[in-house]
Design a protein around this motif. Structure first.
Motif, PDB file in Angstrom:
ATOM      1  N   SER A  15       0.824  -1.202   0.047  1.00  0.00           N
ATOM      2  CA  SER A  15       0.109  -0.032   0.045  1.00  0.00           C
ATOM      3  C   SER A  15       0.838   1.215   0.073  1.00  0.00           C
ATOM      4  O   SER A  15       0.502   2.156  -0.821  1.00  0.00           O
ATOM      5  CB  SER A  15      -1.120   0.058   1.223  1.00  0.00           C
ATOM      6  OG  SER A  15      -1.621  -1.018   1.173  1.00  0.00           O
ATOM      7  N   LEU A  16       1.996   1.273   0.733  1.00  0.00           N
ATOM      8  CA  LEU A  16       2.934   2.329   0.720  1.00  0.00           C
ATOM      9  C   LEU A  16       3.557   2.517  -0.710  1.00  0.00           C
ATOM     10  O   LEU A  16       3.511   3.936  -1.093  1.00  0.00           O
ATOM     11  CB  LEU A  16       4.086   2.140   1.752  1.00  0.00           C
ATOM     12  CG  LEU A  16       3.403   2.127   3.041  1.00  0.00           C
ATOM     13  CD1 LEU A  16       4.717   1.865   4.133  1.00  0.00           C
ATOM     14  CD2 LEU A  16       3.216   3.686   3.587  1.00  0.00           C
ATOM     15  N   VAL A  17       3.884   1.536  -1.368  1.00  0.00           N
ATOM     16  CA  VAL A  17       4.569   1.796  -2.675  1.00  0.00           C
ATOM     17  C   VAL A  17       3.457   2.295  -3.643  1.00  0.00           C
ATOM     18  O   VAL A  17       3.735   3.249  -4.253  1.00  0.00           O
ATOM     19  CB  VAL A  17       5.188   0.292  -3.159  1.00  0.00           C
ATOM     20  CG1 VAL A  17       5.728   0.421  -4.416  1.00  0.00           C
ATOM     21  CG2 VAL A  17       6.394   0.200  -2.356  1.00  0.00           C
ATOM     22  N   ILE A  18       2.073   1.659  -3.664  1.00  0.00           N
ATOM     23  CA  ILE A  18       1.103   2.404  -4.642  1.00  0.00           C
ATOM     24  C   ILE A  18       0.903   3.761  -4.245  1.00  0.00           C
ATOM     25  O   ILE A  18       0.948   4.294  -5.179  1.00  0.00           O
ATOM     26  CB  ILE A  18      -0.135   1.158  -4.163  1.00  0.00           C
ATOM     27  CG1 ILE A  18       0.085  -0.090  -4.715  1.00  0.00           C
ATOM     28  CG2 ILE A  18      -1.384   2.017  -5.081  1.00  0.00           C
ATOM     29  CD1 ILE A  18      -1.104  -1.039  -4.398  1.00  0.00           C
ATOM     30  N   GLY A  19       0.663   4.124  -3.072  1.00  0.00           N
ATOM     31  CA  GLY A  19       0.279   5.431  -2.692  1.00  0.00           C
ATOM     32  C   GLY A  19       1.610   6.306  -3.128  1.00  0.00           C
ATOM     33  O   GLY A  19       1.344   7.406  -3.896  1.00  0.00           O
ATOM     34  N   GLY A  20       2.807   6.109  -2.784  1.00  0.00           N
ATOM     35  CA  GLY A  20       3.925   6.889  -3.212  1.00  0.00           C
ATOM     36  C   GLY A  20       4.235   6.770  -4.881  1.00  0.00           C
ATOM     37  O   GLY A  20       4.289   8.106  -5.290  1.00  0.00           O
ATOM     38  N   ALA A  21       3.932   5.579  -5.383  1.00  0.00           N
ATOM     39  CA  ALA A  21       3.975   5.818  -7.028  1.00  0.00           C
ATOM     40  C   ALA A  21       3.103   6.702  -7.640  1.00  0.00           C
ATOM     41  O   ALA A  21       3.378   7.452  -8.395  1.00  0.00           O
ATOM     42  CB  ALA A  21       4.005   4.351  -7.377  1.00  0.00           C
ATOM     43  N   LEU A  22       2.009   6.703  -6.951  1.00  0.00           N
ATOM     44  CA  LEU A  22       0.641   7.197  -7.899  1.00  0.00           C
ATOM     45  C   LEU A  22       0.749   8.805  -7.492  1.00  0.00           C
ATOM     46  O   LEU A  22       0.395   9.607  -7.994  1.00  0.00           O
ATOM     47  CB  LEU A  22      -0.528   6.749  -7.398  1.00  0.00           C
ATOM     48  CG  LEU A  22      -0.801   5.401  -7.927  1.00  0.00           C
ATOM     49  CD1 LEU A  22      -2.313   4.749  -7.394  1.00  0.00           C
ATOM     50  CD2 LEU A  22      -0.606   5.337  -9.439  1.00  0.00           C
ATOM     51  N   GLY A  23       1.176   9.163  -6.171  1.00  0.00           N
ATOM     52  CA  GLY A  23       1.590  10.526  -5.839  1.00  0.00           C
ATOM     53  C   GLY A  23       2.803  11.010  -6.587  1.00  0.00           C
ATOM     54  O   GLY A  23       2.249  12.446  -7.063  1.00  0.00           O
ATOM     55  N   ASN A  24       3.420  10.358  -7.019  1.00  0.00           N
ATOM     56  CA  ASN A  24       4.655  10.882  -8.006  1.00  0.00           C
ATOM     57  C   ASN A  24       4.096  11.049  -9.425  1.00  0.00           C
ATOM     58  O   ASN A  24       4.401  11.878 -10.371  1.00  0.00           O
ATOM     59  CB  ASN A  24       5.777  10.150  -7.844  1.00  0.00           C
ATOM     60  CG  ASN A  24       6.890  10.665  -6.795  1.00  0.00           C
ATOM     61  OD1 ASN A  24       6.632  11.710  -6.245  1.00  0.00           O
ATOM     62  ND2 ASN A  24       7.581   9.906  -6.418  1.00  0.00           N
ATOM     63  N   VAL A  25       3.337   9.946  -9.908  1.00  0.00           N
ATOM     64  CA  VAL A  25       2.389   9.997 -11.015  1.00  0.00           C
ATOM     65  C   VAL A  25       1.556  11.313 -11.373  1.00  0.00           C
ATOM     66  O   VAL A  25       1.740  11.985 -12.545  1.00  0.00           O
ATOM     67  CB  VAL A  25       1.686   8.864 -11.299  1.00  0.00           C
ATOM     68  CG1 VAL A  25       0.773   9.358 -12.504  1.00  0.00           C
ATOM     69  CG2 VAL A  25       2.681   7.610 -11.833  1.00  0.00           C
ATOM     70  N   ILE A  26       1.090  11.601 -10.297  1.00  0.00           N
ATOM     71  CA  ILE A  26       0.339  12.878 -10.445  1.00  0.00           C
ATOM     72  C   ILE A  26       1.130  14.188 -10.662  1.00  0.00           C
ATOM     73  O   ILE A  26       0.542  14.958 -11.460  1.00  0.00           O
ATOM     74  CB  ILE A  26      -0.548  13.251  -9.100  1.00  0.00           C
ATOM     75  CG1 ILE A  26      -1.590  11.918  -8.756  1.00  0.00           C
ATOM     76  CG2 ILE A  26      -1.261  14.617  -9.010  1.00  0.00           C
ATOM     77  CD1 ILE A  26      -2.326  12.034  -7.422  1.00  0.00           C
ATOM     78  N   ASP A  27       2.277  14.323 -10.292  1.00  0.00           N
ATOM     79  CA  ASP A  27       2.917  15.381 -10.293  1.00  0.00           C
ATOM     80  C   ASP A  27       3.517  15.184 -11.611  1.00  0.00           C
ATOM     81  O   ASP A  27       3.498  16.268 -12.423  1.00  0.00           O
ATOM     82  CB  ASP A  27       4.396  15.229  -9.639  1.00  0.00           C
ATOM     83  CG  ASP A  27       4.166  15.619  -7.941  1.00  0.00           C
ATOM     84  OD1 ASP A  27       3.081  15.774  -7.672  1.00  0.00           O
ATOM     85  OD2 ASP A  27       5.197  15.698  -7.321  1.00  0.00           O
ATOM     86  N   ARG A  28       3.977  14.212 -12.304  1.00  0.00           N
ATOM     87  CA  ARG A  28       4.185  13.995 -13.721  1.00  0.00           C
ATOM     88  C   ARG A  28       3.335  14.361 -14.632  1.00  0.00           C
ATOM     89  O   ARG A  28       3.662  15.070 -15.727  1.00  0.00           O
ATOM     90  CB  ARG A  28       4.798  12.631 -13.974  1.00  0.00           C
ATOM     91  CG  ARG A  28       6.333  12.300 -13.514  1.00  0.00           C
ATOM     92  CD  ARG A  28       6.824  10.842 -13.839  1.00  0.00           C
ATOM     93  NE  ARG A  28       8.123  10.730 -13.194  1.00  0.00           N
ATOM     94  CZ  ARG A  28       8.312  10.250 -12.176  1.00  0.00           C
ATOM     95  NH1 ARG A  28       7.156   9.604 -11.361  1.00  0.00           N
ATOM     96  NH2 ARG A  28       9.493  10.038 -11.501  1.00  0.00           N
ATOM     97  N   LEU A  29       2.031  13.901 -14.300  1.00  0.00           N
ATOM     98  CA  LEU A  29       0.782  14.617 -15.203  1.00  0.00           C
ATOM     99  C   LEU A  29       0.419  15.678 -15.239  1.00  0.00           C
ATOM    100  O   LEU A  29       0.390  16.615 -16.282  1.00  0.00           O
ATOM    101  CB  LEU A  29      -0.160  13.262 -14.913  1.00  0.00           C
ATOM    102  CG  LEU A  29       0.006  12.030 -15.298  1.00  0.00           C
ATOM    103  CD1 LEU A  29      -1.206  11.076 -14.911  1.00  0.00           C
ATOM    104  CD2 LEU A  29       0.453  11.686 -16.875  1.00  0.00           C
ATOM    105  N   VAL A  30       0.540  16.504 -13.977  1.00  0.00           N
ATOM    106  CA  VAL A  30      -0.019  17.739 -13.820  1.00  0.00           C
ATOM    107  C   VAL A  30       1.207  18.808 -14.033  1.00  0.00           C
ATOM    108  O   VAL A  30       1.053  19.747 -14.679  1.00  0.00           O
ATOM    109  CB  VAL A  30      -0.501  17.958 -12.187  1.00  0.00           C
ATOM    110  CG1 VAL A  30      -1.024  19.558 -12.115  1.00  0.00           C
ATOM    111  CG2 VAL A  30      -1.724  17.105 -12.078  1.00  0.00           C
ATOM    112  N   HIS A  31       2.418  18.501 -13.497  1.00  0.00           N
ATOM    113  CA  HIS A  31       3.599  19.569 -13.613  1.00  0.00           C
ATOM    114  C   HIS A  31       4.410  19.180 -14.653  1.00  0.00           C
ATOM    115  O   HIS A  31       5.414  19.923 -15.008  1.00  0.00           O
ATOM    116  CB  HIS A  31       4.098  19.791 -12.218  1.00  0.00           C
ATOM    117  CG  HIS A  31       3.320  20.096 -11.262  1.00  0.00           C
ATOM    118  ND1 HIS A  31       2.476  21.093 -11.205  1.00  0.00           N
ATOM    119  CD2 HIS A  31       2.807  19.294 -10.225  1.00  0.00           C
ATOM    120  CE1 HIS A  31       1.724  21.372 -10.082  1.00  0.00           C
ATOM    121  NE2 HIS A  31       1.898  20.116  -9.434  1.00  0.00           N
TER     122      HIS A  31
END
Length: 170
Positions: free
Chosen positions: A103-119
């Motif tokens: 769960s920690l890896v999933i949350g962290g990976a998707l948190g950084n994906v949001i950055d890549r897609l938005v910023h």
């Protein structure tokens, strides 16, 4: 005899959602409160807030690759998160040694994906150092990924020894 449904560990995805929320909240704070590329001491001699960006992966891997790496890391993050989610669905709900790190890896990976897609890049802001030695800046998502990876490795090793020990006794 009827087949009983065992509760799966998908409830642990709530932890992934919490990691994403805390990560995105912290990055919003960084973007609205911290100047770029300026060290703001938190603990003098050890820890700064330092707003910077990473277009690559860990330790700025492929950060100067020209932009295509954003898509590679996004696909990898979705793929790894999907695989870990699939494994969570096959994990017993009470098996926290498996569910917590996934769960920690999933949350962290998707948190950084949001950055890549938005910023188009990942926002980093935690900078640790000792004298003239600086650890690469990181964020909450990175911390969750590292903690999860350590948990997967540690509990995997401990679980393997425990399973081997009980097999020898049996």
């Amino acid at each position: 005899m009827p087949k009983q449904n065992k509760p799966n560990a998908l409830i642990w995805l709530l932890l992934s959602i919490a990691v994403i929320a805390i990560d995105q909240w912290s990055k919003n704070w960084v973007l609205t409160s911290l100047p770029e590329f300026t060290a703001i001491p938190v603990i003098d001699g050890f820890w700064n807030w330092y707003r910077t960006y990473n277009t690559g992966a860990a330790f700025s891997f492929l950060s100067d690759a020209g932009g295509w790496q954003k898509y590679l890391f996004t696909v990898l993050a979705f793929g790894i998160s999907g695989l870990l989610g699939w494994w969570l669905a096959r994990t017993a709900r009470g098996d926290w040694r498996t569910a917590l790190p996934y769960s920690l890896v999933i949350g962290g990976a998707l948190g950084n994906v949001i950055d890549r897609l938005v910023h188009g890049k990942v926002i980093d802001f935690i900078q640790w150092y000792w004298r003239d030695h600086y650890w690469p800046a990181f964020n909450i998502a990175d911390s969750a990924i590292v903690a999860g990876a350590i948990g997967i490795a540690l509990f995997g090793l401990l679980g393997g020894k425990r399973a081997a020990g009980s097999a020898q006794q049996g």
